[in-house]
Design an enzyme around this catalytic site. Structure first.
Site, PDB file in Angstrom:
ATOM      1  N   CYS A 281       0.833  -1.202   0.000  1.00 25.60           N
ATOM      2  CA  CYS A 281       0.000   0.000   0.000  1.00 25.60           C
ATOM      3  C   CYS A 281       0.871   1.257   0.000  1.00 25.60           C
ATOM      4  O   CYS A 281       1.471   1.593  -1.018  1.00 25.60           O
ATOM      5  CB  CYS A 281      -0.971  -0.047   1.181  1.00 25.60           C
ATOM      6  SG  CYS A 281      -2.362   1.114   1.020  1.00 25.60           S
TER       7      CYS A 281
ATOM      8  N   HIS B  19      -3.463  -5.613   1.315  1.00 24.80           N
ATOM      9  CA  HIS B  19      -2.681  -5.822   2.536  1.00 24.80           C
ATOM     10  C   HIS B  19      -2.582  -7.298   2.925  1.00 24.80           C
ATOM     11  O   HIS B  19      -3.407  -7.807   3.683  1.00 24.80           O
ATOM     12  CB  HIS B  19      -3.329  -5.060   3.695  1.00 24.80           C
ATOM     13  CG  HIS B  19      -3.149  -3.580   3.626  1.00 24.80           C
ATOM     14  ND1 HIS B  19      -2.210  -2.901   4.365  1.00 24.80           N
ATOM     15  CD2 HIS B  19      -3.791  -2.642   2.889  1.00 24.80           C
ATOM     16  CE1 HIS B  19      -2.285  -1.609   4.102  1.00 24.80           C
ATOM     17  NE2 HIS B  19      -3.230  -1.422   3.208  1.00 24.80           N
TER      18      HIS B  19
ATOM     19  N   GLU C 281      -0.657  -8.614   5.045  1.00 25.78           N
ATOM     20  CA  GLU C 281      -0.419  -8.759   6.485  1.00 25.78           C
ATOM     21  C   GLU C 281      -1.709  -8.805   7.286  1.00 25.78           C
ATOM     22  O   GLU C 281      -1.703  -9.202   8.455  1.00 25.78           O
ATOM     23  CB  GLU C 281       0.491  -7.627   7.000  1.00 25.78           C
ATOM     24  CG  GLU C 281      -0.184  -6.292   7.247  1.00 25.78           C
ATOM     25  CD  GLU C 281      -0.418  -5.475   5.995  1.00 25.78           C
ATOM     26  OE1 GLU C 281      -0.741  -4.274   6.112  1.00 25.78           O
ATOM     27  OE2 GLU C 281      -0.300  -6.015   4.871  1.00 25.78           O
TER      28      GLU C 281
END
Length: 220
Positions: A84, A188, A190
């Site tokens: 991002c 994302h 994560e």
């Protein structure tokens, strides 16, 4: 395997990125004002709003002391992942082609998206199959990828049909550099590493990086 996760003023996903890295290796946080990468085998530039996104998203972070070391690390062949805002920083630094522009709707959007793996043979997707679909959240306002002269071979991920909300060129969600050691994506991974979040597909990215580095160490 040691991951170095950058921290800028305004980073908001550094801890989540460090947690994801910690599931497959060791994670160490790297402060923006320091040049020492602390022996990291791979670098992760996380999401957030580095330096408040002043001037342009990622434009100031690109000139931070730590990024001087990251650029040198990448030029020497080290693995660098930008997520991002990290993707924005990498394009600003010239480590990845193209630019990230405001979403077509000019609004911040947060939603779960499906991503198609275009290239499953990269250092970041080697545990994925070509055409595989990954479910990963995306959350951004400046994520419309634009690179009119992009080599199509550099595309690693695309938004699946109906999932490209930001207007990215050719539905591109993630690209690599020509050498293959730098990769950026807007969604994302994560935030998709625990069943409680509804998906663990994002873990594939970090596991692939660890597998690549492990194989390189064995080859040496």
């Amino acid at each position: 395997m040691r991951f170095g996760v950058l921290q800028f003023p305004g980073s908001c996903d550094d801890r989540d990125a460090a947690h994801a890295c910690g599931l497959v290796g060791e994670a160490v946080l790297l402060w923006h004002g320091d040049r020492d990468l602390k022996g990291a085998d791979a670098i992760v530039i996380p999401g957030g709003f580095s330096y408040g996104d002043y001037l342009r998203a990622g434009a100031i972070a690109r000139f931070s002391p730590v990024m001087e070391s990251v650029i040198e690390f990448a030029n020497d062949g080290g693995l660098v992942l930008g997520i991002c805002n990290g993707f924005q920083v990498l394009t600003e630094a010239g480590l990845l082609p193209g630019a990230l522009l405001p979403n077509v709707g000019l609004r911040f959007v947060c939603r779960q998206v499906d991503l198609e793996v275009v290239d499953g043979a990269t250092a970041f997707t080697n545990l994925c199959a070509d055409g595989e679909i990954l479910s990963i959240p995306a959350k951004h306002q400046t994520g419309r990828y634009y690179a009119p002269d992009l080599d199509p071979d550099l595309v690693v991920l695309r938004y699946a049909t109906g999932h490209c909300f930001n207007g990215s060129q050719d539905d591109i969600a993630g690209v690599r550099n020509a050498r293959g050691n730098v990769f950026g994506l807007m969604p994302h991974p994560e935030h998709a590493v625990d069943p409680l979040t509804g998906s663990v597909d994002g873990l594939r990215i970090f596991e692939s990086m660890a597998a690549h580095v492990g194989a390189a160490h064995v080859a040496l």
